[in-house]
Design a protein around this motif. Structure first.
Motif, PDB file in Angstrom:
ATOM      1  N   ILE A 157       0.895  -1.344  -0.109  1.00 24.61           N
ATOM      2  CA  ILE A 157      -0.156   0.175   0.264  1.00 24.61           C
ATOM      3  C   ILE A 157       1.129   1.261   0.025  1.00 24.61           C
ATOM      4  O   ILE A 157       0.758   2.106  -0.947  1.00 24.61           O
ATOM      5  CB  ILE A 157      -0.786   0.242   1.349  1.00 24.61           C
ATOM      6  CG1 ILE A 157      -2.076  -1.432   0.897  1.00 24.61           C
ATOM      7  CG2 ILE A 157      -1.946   1.302   1.333  1.00 24.61           C
ATOM      8  CD1 ILE A 157      -2.422  -1.630   2.447  1.00 24.61           C
ATOM      9  N   ARG A 160       2.389   1.851  -3.205  1.00 25.98           N
ATOM     10  CA  ARG A 160       2.174   1.917  -4.224  1.00 25.98           C
ATOM     11  C   ARG A 160       1.481   3.590  -3.915  1.00 25.98           C
ATOM     12  O   ARG A 160       1.512   4.368  -5.076  1.00 25.98           O
ATOM     13  CB  ARG A 160       0.384   1.183  -4.950  1.00 25.98           C
ATOM     14  CG  ARG A 160      -0.117   1.667  -5.476  1.00 25.98           C
ATOM     15  CD  ARG A 160       0.634   0.611  -6.944  1.00 25.98           C
ATOM     16  NE  ARG A 160      -0.110   2.024  -8.133  1.00 25.98           N
ATOM     17  CZ  ARG A 160       0.359   1.558  -9.131  1.00 25.98           C
ATOM     18  NH1 ARG A 160       0.991   0.675  -9.582  1.00 25.98           N
ATOM     19  NH2 ARG A 160      -0.507   1.831  -9.926  1.00 25.98           N
ATOM     20  N   GLN A 164       2.274   6.276  -6.510  1.00 31.20           N
ATOM     21  CA  GLN A 164       1.187   7.728  -7.034  1.00 31.20           C
ATOM     22  C   GLN A 164       1.663   8.897  -7.563  1.00 31.20           C
ATOM     23  O   GLN A 164       0.594   9.989  -7.697  1.00 31.20           O
ATOM     24  CB  GLN A 164       0.036   7.015  -7.474  1.00 31.20           C
ATOM     25  CG  GLN A 164      -0.120   5.619  -8.153  1.00 31.20           C
ATOM     26  CD  GLN A 164      -1.814   5.439  -7.721  1.00 31.20           C
ATOM     27  OE1 GLN A 164      -1.999   3.861  -8.191  1.00 31.20           O
ATOM     28  NE2 GLN A 164      -2.981   6.077  -7.098  1.00 31.20           N
ATOM     29  N   PRO A 261      -8.516  -2.903  -7.469  1.00 30.19           N
ATOM     30  CA  PRO A 261      -8.827  -1.363  -7.025  1.00 30.19           C
ATOM     31  C   PRO A 261      -7.963  -0.804  -7.029  1.00 30.19           C
ATOM     32  O   PRO A 261      -6.220  -1.675  -7.125  1.00 30.19           O
ATOM     33  CB  PRO A 261      -9.740  -2.091  -5.248  1.00 30.19           C
ATOM     34  CG  PRO A 261      -8.382  -3.528  -5.256  1.00 30.19           C
ATOM     35  CD  PRO A 261      -8.286  -4.254  -6.765  1.00 30.19           C
ATOM     36  N   ASP A 262      -7.529   0.375  -6.822  1.00 31.79           N
ATOM     37  CA  ASP A 262      -6.556   1.445  -6.125  1.00 31.79           C
ATOM     38  C   ASP A 262      -6.505   1.379  -4.878  1.00 31.79           C
ATOM     39  O   ASP A 262      -7.122   1.734  -3.589  1.00 31.79           O
ATOM     40  CB  ASP A 262      -7.123   2.607  -6.728  1.00 31.79           C
ATOM     41  CG  ASP A 262      -5.724   3.562  -6.737  1.00 31.79           C
ATOM     42  OD1 ASP A 262      -5.063   3.716  -5.739  1.00 31.79           O
ATOM     43  OD2 ASP A 262      -6.044   4.703  -7.177  1.00 31.79           O
ATOM     44  N   ILE A 263      -5.332   0.565  -4.808  1.00 24.82           N
ATOM     45  CA  ILE A 263      -5.149   0.312  -2.950  1.00 24.82           C
ATOM     46  C   ILE A 263      -5.212   1.528  -1.838  1.00 24.82           C
ATOM     47  O   ILE A 263      -4.601   1.497  -1.150  1.00 24.82           O
ATOM     48  CB  ILE A 263      -4.455  -0.539  -2.561  1.00 24.82           C
ATOM     49  CG1 ILE A 263      -2.769  -0.565  -3.380  1.00 24.82           C
ATOM     50  CG2 ILE A 263      -4.628  -1.926  -3.470  1.00 24.82           C
ATOM     51  CD1 ILE A 263      -1.741  -1.553  -2.328  1.00 24.82           C
ATOM     52  N   THR A 264      -4.915   2.421  -2.753  1.00 21.15           N
ATOM     53  CA  THR A 264      -4.059   3.823  -1.598  1.00 21.15           C
ATOM     54  C   THR A 264      -5.796   5.118  -1.424  1.00 21.15           C
ATOM     55  O   THR A 264      -5.988   5.541  -0.430  1.00 21.15           O
ATOM     56  CB  THR A 264      -3.735   5.000  -2.968  1.00 21.15           C
ATOM     57  OG1 THR A 264      -4.600   5.483  -3.736  1.00 21.15           O
ATOM     58  CG2 THR A 264      -2.129   4.305  -3.617  1.00 21.15           C
ATOM     59  N   ASN A 386      -6.135  -5.814  -1.647  1.00 18.56           N
ATOM     60  CA  ASN A 386      -6.859  -4.618  -1.203  1.00 18.56           C
ATOM     61  C   ASN A 386      -5.972  -4.126  -0.540  1.00 18.56           C
ATOM     62  O   ASN A 386      -5.101  -3.904  -0.357  1.00 18.56           O
ATOM     63  CB  ASN A 386      -8.523  -4.747  -1.473  1.00 18.56           C
ATOM     64  CG  ASN A 386      -9.084  -3.200  -1.976  1.00 18.56           C
ATOM     65  OD1 ASN A 386      -8.451  -2.617  -2.162  1.00 18.56           O
ATOM     66  ND2 ASN A 386     -10.297  -3.591  -1.896  1.00 18.56           N
TER      67      ASN A 386
END
Ligand SMILES: [Zn+2]
Lengths: 401, 150
Positions: A157, A160, A164, A261-264, A386
């Motif tokens: 997490i 990422r 990003q 999913p966008d895990i952020t 996730n």
């Protein structure tokens, strides 16, 4: 009418914590002792006798050790409570928040008048590796590849989020250092020595990019709180009953796509929107924030997801704001789990109890000035692919007369 | 540094000390395909969704009957990764591999899987790197799907 502003916390208890280092003179107590101790403190604070819980509600948090399926029954036998409603939470870091919601629903519906919610855990007493059974997908599809529990899960997490949004180790360090400074003013905190950026940056990498000081510190301990309706709270605890203005849960949240999913993004995005709506507040009304802090990156993500800044700007937010208890945006005013310690499954009680303490003006040296509205969260169960399966946001108000 | 040679060597040892999956009726097909060096995952033919890890119904539409085991190309990219530098709450046998990489690999068909990325220097891995599956026969029954850069 609605759940918001219908119930309140009229008492809390928090035991001292310990790493069970008998060689350093620390206590090594059993989980049963912590359950009793936390209950005693909360009852005393609320001005209730033990027998007044008979015929009422009791809520018991899950426990890492002993890890029994039938657990709440054992705890009430140990404590000698005779409730007519027995609630139980197995939501990991969301146990405290979940029991608060369950208790609120119970008193709002009139099934019972009071609910005593207790969480205690003794992770430091577990000496056998693998004594705690984890979820099946971790055993089958993560551990065979060398996954090391939450540290490695959060590493994905954090990596990422850094990728990003350009979040830096120094920004994460600001969270650890600020919360440690808060802990220096919390007599109950386990880690009370100030932390420097150099110490943070040179702390060892465990599951790279997660460093030692990105992670909370496990402790033995117990916490409890007592819930009743706002109406009764005004009568029996005038001036110290802290109302719940809004509370909302979001489980199994995914951002964008369920398989990608966008895990952020945490479910806190959803739970906070709902809780703020219920409380009829906006972000600028909030005096302090107690986000569930198993890792520094969780704090940064929740500043974003609860809407205190734009997504991805959480790192910059902690640079531009003073997030200490005396600062312009106080976060985890008692040091949070990063510094005060995480009593395993009871860790999520820390944010609730500290919110109540602050709104009652009992923060001592770490008291937030003119605290009017506080927000806390609970996060539980790290999911496969996730982030957190269980998320909850709670909005607390000033004590009512 | 764990490279492929080391993985192969470990696979030949008779006593494999690391965690192994427990097989259930639900997860067994996955591991049986792995044993044949095929990467397959569940796919819901009703709503055209991949399902990973194995589930007892389609978590998207709730259908139990339309789930089939479909083959994947084995090609993907690294969505995120960690470099494990300390063994905590897992088999001490991993100590010998430290530091090693675990990626969250996004397969080109869509689903994401956690697995090791091997055969490459620790500091040469980045998000977005393309990887390809291979199978590490760690025991008679279990072949772990692992990945290397390609
Ligand atoms: Zn489906």
């Amino acid at each position: 009418m609605g759940l918001g502003k219908s119930f309140a916390i009229i008492g809390y208890g928090e035991t001292p914590v310990s790493r069970a280092r008998v060689d350093k003179g620390e206590a090594r107590l059993s989980v049963e002792e912590y359950f009793a101790w936390a209950s005693e403190l909360a009852l005393k604070d609320a001005g209730l006798e033990k027998r007044e819980i008979d015929g009422q509600g009791v809520g018991i948090a899950g426990c890492a050790f002993p890890h029994a399926e039938i657990w709440s029954a054992e705890v009430i036998q140990n404590l000698g409570f005779r409730p007519k409603l027995l609630l139980r939470s197995d939501h990991g870091g969301m146990c405290g928040a979940s029991l608060l919601l369950q208790a609120g629903i119970a008193v709002y519906s009139g099934v019972v008048d009071y609910v005593l919610c207790v969480g205690a855990d003794t992770p430091m007493n577990i000496s056998t590796p693998g004594a705690v059974r984890t979820w099946r997908y971790e055993n089958d599809f993560q551990k065979p590849f060398g996954m090391m529990g939450p540290n490695s899960q959060f590493a994905f997490i954090q990596r990422r989020h850094m990728h990003q949004f350009g979040t830096t180790p120094e920004q994460l360090g600001r969270v650890a250092i600020s919360q440690r400074n808060n802990a220096t003013k919390n007599p109950n905190a386990y880690l009370k020595t100030p932390l420097t950026m150099e110490q943070y940056l040179s702390s060892r990498l465990i599951a790279d990019p997660i460093r030692l000081y990105d992670a909370c510190i496990p402790v033995n301990g117990g916490l409890a709180f007592i819930v009743t309706t706002l109406e009764k709270a005004k009568r029996i605890a005038p001036g110290k009953a802290v109302p719940i203005l809004g509370i909302a849960e979001s489980d199994n949240y995914f951002h964008d796509s369920n398989i990608r999913p966008d895990i952020t993004y945490l479910g806190v995005t959803e739970s906070s929107r709902m809780a703020f709506e219920m409380a009829r507040i906006k972000q600028e009304d909030v005096s302090f924030f107690q986000p569930y802090d198993d890792y520094t990156i969780a704090v940064i993500m929740q500043i974003e997801d609860a809407g205190f800044c734009e997504k991805g700007k959480g790192g910059r937010f902690v640079e531009e704001h003073n997030i200490e208890a005396s600062g312009d945006f106080p976060i985890n005013t008692g040091g949070g789990q990063l510094s005060s310690g995480q009593p395993a499954m009871a860790g999520g009680f820390v944010h609730i109890v500290e919110s109540v303490r602050q709104l009652r003006g009992e923060g001592g040296e770490r008291q937030v000035k003119d605290a009017r509205i506080g927000v806390a969260t609970g996060l539980g169960a790290i999911s496969y692919g996730n982030n957190l399966t269980n998320t909850m946001t709670i909005v607390f108000g000033r004590p009512v007369d | 540094m764990p490279d492929q040679e080391e993985s192969v060597a470990s696979s030949q040892s008779t006593s494999y000390a690391k965690f192994l999956p427990e097989l259930s009726s639900l997860t067994k097909p996955f591991w049986e395909y792995c044993e044949k060096h095929e990467l397959r995952m569940q796919y819901c033919a009703k709503c055209s969704q991949w399902i990973w890890y194995p589930k007892a119904w389609c978590p998207s539409c709730g259908d139990r009957k339309s789930i089939e085991w479909r083959k994947l190309s084995g090609v993907g990219t690294i969505y995120s990764f960690t470099i494990i530098r300390q063994v905590i709450d897992n088999s001490p046998a991993f100590q010998a591999d430290i530091p090693f990489i675990i990626g969250l690999i996004e397969l080109e068909e869509g689903p994401r899987i956690y697995s090791n990325v091997t055969g490459t220097p620790i500091d040469s891995v980045s998000i977005g790197d393309r990887v390809m599956v291979y199978f590490d026969d760690v025991t008679q029954e279990i072949s772990l799907p692992k990945f290397r850069k390609y």
